[in-house]
Scaffold this active site. Sequence first.
Site, mmCIF file in Angstrom:
data_model
loop_
_atom_site.group_PDB
_atom_site.id
_atom_site.type_symbol
_atom_site.label_atom_id
_atom_site.label_comp_id
_atom_site.label_asym_id
_atom_site.label_seq_id
_atom_site.Cartn_x
_atom_site.Cartn_y
_atom_site.Cartn_z
ATOM 1 N N HIS A 79 0.852 -1.189 0.000
ATOM 2 C CA HIS A 79 0.000 0.000 0.000
ATOM 3 C C HIS A 79 0.884 1.233 0.000
ATOM 4 O O HIS A 79 2.003 1.212 0.517
ATOM 5 C CB HIS A 79 -0.910 -0.005 1.241
ATOM 6 C CG HIS A 79 -1.977 1.039 1.197
ATOM 7 N ND1 HIS A 79 -1.774 2.319 1.687
ATOM 8 C CD2 HIS A 79 -3.243 1.013 0.713
ATOM 9 C CE1 HIS A 79 -2.886 3.022 1.509
ATOM 10 N NE2 HIS A 79 -3.789 2.266 0.927
ATOM 11 N N ASP A 123 -7.961 -4.448 -0.629
ATOM 12 C CA ASP A 123 -8.356 -5.029 -1.917
ATOM 13 C C ASP A 123 -8.107 -6.534 -1.964
ATOM 14 O O ASP A 123 -8.774 -7.247 -2.714
ATOM 15 C CB ASP A 123 -7.586 -4.365 -3.061
ATOM 16 C CG ASP A 123 -7.944 -2.906 -3.234
ATOM 17 O OD1 ASP A 123 -9.133 -2.588 -3.153
ATOM 18 O OD2 ASP A 123 -7.035 -2.086 -3.430
#
Length: 455
Positions: free
Chosen positions: A332, A391
């Site tokens: 991320h 995700d």
Amino acid sequence: MENKNISDITPEVFDLTERIYQTGVINPELYTKYQVKRGLRDISGKGVLAGLTRISDIQSFIAQGDEMVPCEGKLFYRGINIKDIVKGFIQEKRYGFEEVAYLLLVGEMPDKKELKDFTQLLAHYRTLPTSFVRDIIMKAPSQDMMNTLARSVLTLYSYDDKANDISIPNVLRQSLQLIALFPLLSVYGYQAYRHYHDGQSLFIHVPDPELSTAQNILHLLRPDSKYSELEAHILDVSLVLHAEHGGGNNSTFTTHVVSSSGTDTYSTVAASLGSLKGPKHGGANIKVVQMVEDMKKNLSDWTSESEVKDYLTKLLNKQAFDKAGLIYGMGHAVYSLSDPRADIFKSFVQNLSEEKGLSKEFQLYSLVERLAPEVIAKERKIYKGVSANVDFYSGFVYSMLKLPTELFTPIFAIARIAGWSAHRIEELSNAGKIIRPAYKNVQEERPYIPLDQRG
């Protein structure tokens, strides 16, 4: 020139493209020379400070003496830890998205009456203009639901007598309407596409004012409108976790940039939708699902650590799946040791996988989550930790809920419109300057050459 289809790329376009390749490339060394923070982030992933906000905060580093060291990720909505928010409404067996939308917009948690009134207000606004479905959504349905959603949002401008009014009460009214309508615009757009392009039966259910946003999504989408309580609660948790993520993420920053120009709400939200549509932002969970499906086809034993490691290594070396060199759902821009949203989601994902008889698939996801950081650290030079992001699990959840992949990113938008609205109101309330960062020109000056002297 011969008339061709709008999507045809003519030889002339290819010729112009070659010229662009020759003139458009910037030497990568110049970014270092001029200390340009590419992606508006430094080498550790820390973003360039571009503004102030009271809406949410992401913590991935803590101070240790004079140093900032990585820590387990934390996410706060209006100063309240997201883990505490989710724990609160789950323990009370309530749906949380409406409460979170109120918190993000207003800045405080609602009491029982305020929450009831707010939920009823959203239900009141969950009605499209007369014939909107027939005249707008049913005409020229697109295979991309994000484009359909953006087109619908822009069209709503024409139905609003106060579309250009950017006073806070009016923008709040518009925001509440969009929060209420996004599920309808998304699901109806998908139903229209499914009917006209795939020849499937057309179902247009009317929203139920007694249902939560998550319940209404499943009610509107499924032909029989049936769903389990676990399904609805997990979708609700997903909406809560996706509702907001700081002012610096691409689509929310877009909201700030476009709002700072003084434009209308519909144009602003359409721009934010365009940002979210990108596979590097809102579309990442689709890639995770596709990657895992490819993995399942290529592994003889889903529980074998050596086989999974070998596949992950091939992914990084561009030898497997889409050969992009990425393990989707891992890493991320901000978090390093952990993404709190993924941590929260994981326990719910396990429960749903057991209900759906997909425990083996969940174990595979868990194995990839554990092994991927090790493989990445071995194969790549990294400057901070790598962990699963939200995700990684959200696509798996949506698949288990039998949501079509076409709606994965619109579901993200249905959640994030709450955060976008809060940031738009914050930008307008603090009436700053139009956002205009600097770019350094690296093209040398040249003389003008008359047309007949150009070779």
